[in-house]
Design an enzyme around this catalytic site. Structure first.
Site, PDB file in Angstrom:
ATOM      1  N   TRP A 100      -3.895 -21.968 -27.251  1.00  0.00           N
ATOM      2  CA  TRP A 100      -5.238 -22.696 -27.141  1.00  0.00           C
ATOM      3  C   TRP A 100      -5.863 -22.609 -28.861  1.00  0.00           C
ATOM      4  CZ3 TRP A 100      -4.403 -25.383 -23.553  1.00  0.00           C
ATOM      5  CH2 TRP A 100      -3.923 -25.141 -22.301  1.00  0.00           C
ATOM      6  N   ASP A 167     -13.820 -19.451 -28.769  1.00  0.00           N
ATOM      7  CA  ASP A 167     -13.468 -20.067 -27.618  1.00  0.00           C
ATOM      8  C   ASP A 167     -13.400 -18.948 -26.319  1.00  0.00           C
ATOM      9  OD1 ASP A 167     -11.937 -21.014 -25.431  1.00  0.00           O
ATOM     10  OD2 ASP A 167     -10.459 -21.970 -26.280  1.00  0.00           O
ATOM     11  N   LYS A 191     -12.791 -21.066 -15.209  1.00  0.00           N
ATOM     12  CA  LYS A 191     -12.416 -19.554 -15.116  1.00  0.00           C
ATOM     13  C   LYS A 191     -13.251 -18.768 -14.361  1.00  0.00           C
ATOM     14  CE  LYS A 191      -8.874 -20.691 -17.861  1.00  0.00           C
ATOM     15  NZ  LYS A 191      -7.686 -21.185 -17.685  1.00  0.00           N
TER      16      LYS A 191
END
Length: 354
Positions: A100, A167, A191
């Site tokens: 990511w 992030d 999440k």
């Protein structure tokens, strides 16, 4: 039948959230309307949105006069591009700790100079690099706090004199931090916040408006702030589900309480993995994630046996990412410790066949 869902995302949410959300789909607050059909401009939804935004700042202990919380469409992948569009003027620093962060770097490179100040690519992202120098004339430092695929997590937050961007998709609201260290936090909500399809952005207001580039309006954080987070049609149901989950966390006692619960879950599972000689953890012990536990078996035959035992115990979504292999147990906020206890029993059950 109780299902033990260890999915890395979309992930398990509290049972009360499912119940309240399902009731609202049929009839929102006895209005005769479904939450799916109320207007995003209605007073009902504006109240939902504002409460959710306020709860975000409350849970993170951030000053509402300095920070703004936004619920935006596109999930974290959109923020890979939106962050540099808003903040990158000439040069930015990125720490590469996995898939990511690599994708975030790729998007930023199209908008300016990117300095990759550190990377754990050399060991397939099984650790967090800590030995790096930033250099000068940087617009911000970007890092990914928790790496879902590899099961690593920053233990210490980088201490820098430039804007810090994070992030935090897979560990936001899971542990106590001084969130005022951050100038911009973003997270895909699937999440620890809500259902898939949204991103949460928490931005320090003073860092915006410094770039000279023309930012497309839909990508401009300031536009969304100016329009009260209603620049375009909001994801009404998604924001409502996020609000329900934020209320659950707040009523539980906030991040301090959930961190203790998360530590208990992670400690139990890691103790088991370390105590069984036929299982190996994938991430370096020093940088192990408390959200995503990655492991594998020494012998292929044990994997087949483990898969059978998991199926019999109603354990689902525990396969590792295809780039790593093995297994990954995601222990997000709403996963009960009972599910971890069942997983531990299954791991120990394999012991008798090894």
């Amino acid at each position: 039948m109780k299902i033990h869902n260890f999915s890395a995302g979309p992930c398990v949410l509290p049972a009360t959230v499912y119940q309240q959300a399902s009731e609202a789909v049929l009839n929102y607050q006895n209005s005769g309307l479904s939450i799916l059909e109320i207007s995003h401009r209605s007073s009902e939804f504006i109240a939902i949105l504002e409460e959710a935004r306020q709860l975000v700042l409350k849970l993170l202990s951030l000053d509402a006069t300095q920070y703004t919380a936004l619920f935006l469409q596109g999930s974290a992948s959109m923020e890979f591009l939106r962050v540099p569009l808003n903040l990158l003027q000439t040069k930015a620093a990125y720490i590469d700790t996995g898939t990511w962060s690599s994708k975030a770097i790729k998007e930023a490179k199209g908008l300016g100079e990117v300095v990759e100040v550190a990377s754990s690519r050399d060991r397939n992202y099984t650790y967090i690099p800590s030995d790096y120098e930033l250099g000068t004339h940087l617009d911000y430092l970007h890092f990914t706090s928790n790496n879902t695929i590899y099961g690593t997590q920053f233990v210490e937050i980088p201490q820098v004199e430039i804007p810090l961007v994070c992030d935090m998709s897979s560990d936001i609201f899971s542990r106590k931090l001084d969130f005022s260290q951050f100038d911009l936090i973003y997270a895909g909500v699937q999440k620890n916040i809500g259902p898939a399809g949204l991103s949460l952005v928490v931005v320090k207001n003073e860092i915006l408006g410094k770039t000279t580039r023309a930012i497309p309006s839909i990508m401009d954080y300031q536009q969304h702030i100016n329009h009260g987070n209603l620049y375009h049609t909001a994801n009404v149901f998604g924001v409502y589900a996020c609000l329900l989950n934020l209320r659950w966390l707040n009523d539980l006692g906030g991040i301090e309480v959930i961190e203790r619960m998360n530590n208990e879950k992670a400690s139990l599972l890691y103790r088991t993995i370390d105590g069984l000689d036929y299982i190996k953890g994938i991430a370096d012990q020093k940088y192990r994630s408390k959200m995503n536990v990655t492991f594998d078996f020494e012998a292929a035959g044990l994997k087949e046996l483990f898969d059978i035992y998991c199926r019999d115990a109603n354990i689902v979504n525990i396969q590792g990412h295809r780039s790593v292999g093995g297994y990954r147990a995601s222990l997000y906020n709403a996963l009960p410790i009972e599910s971890v206890e069942v997983l531990v029993q299954v791991l120990e059950q394999v012991k008798h066949k090894s």
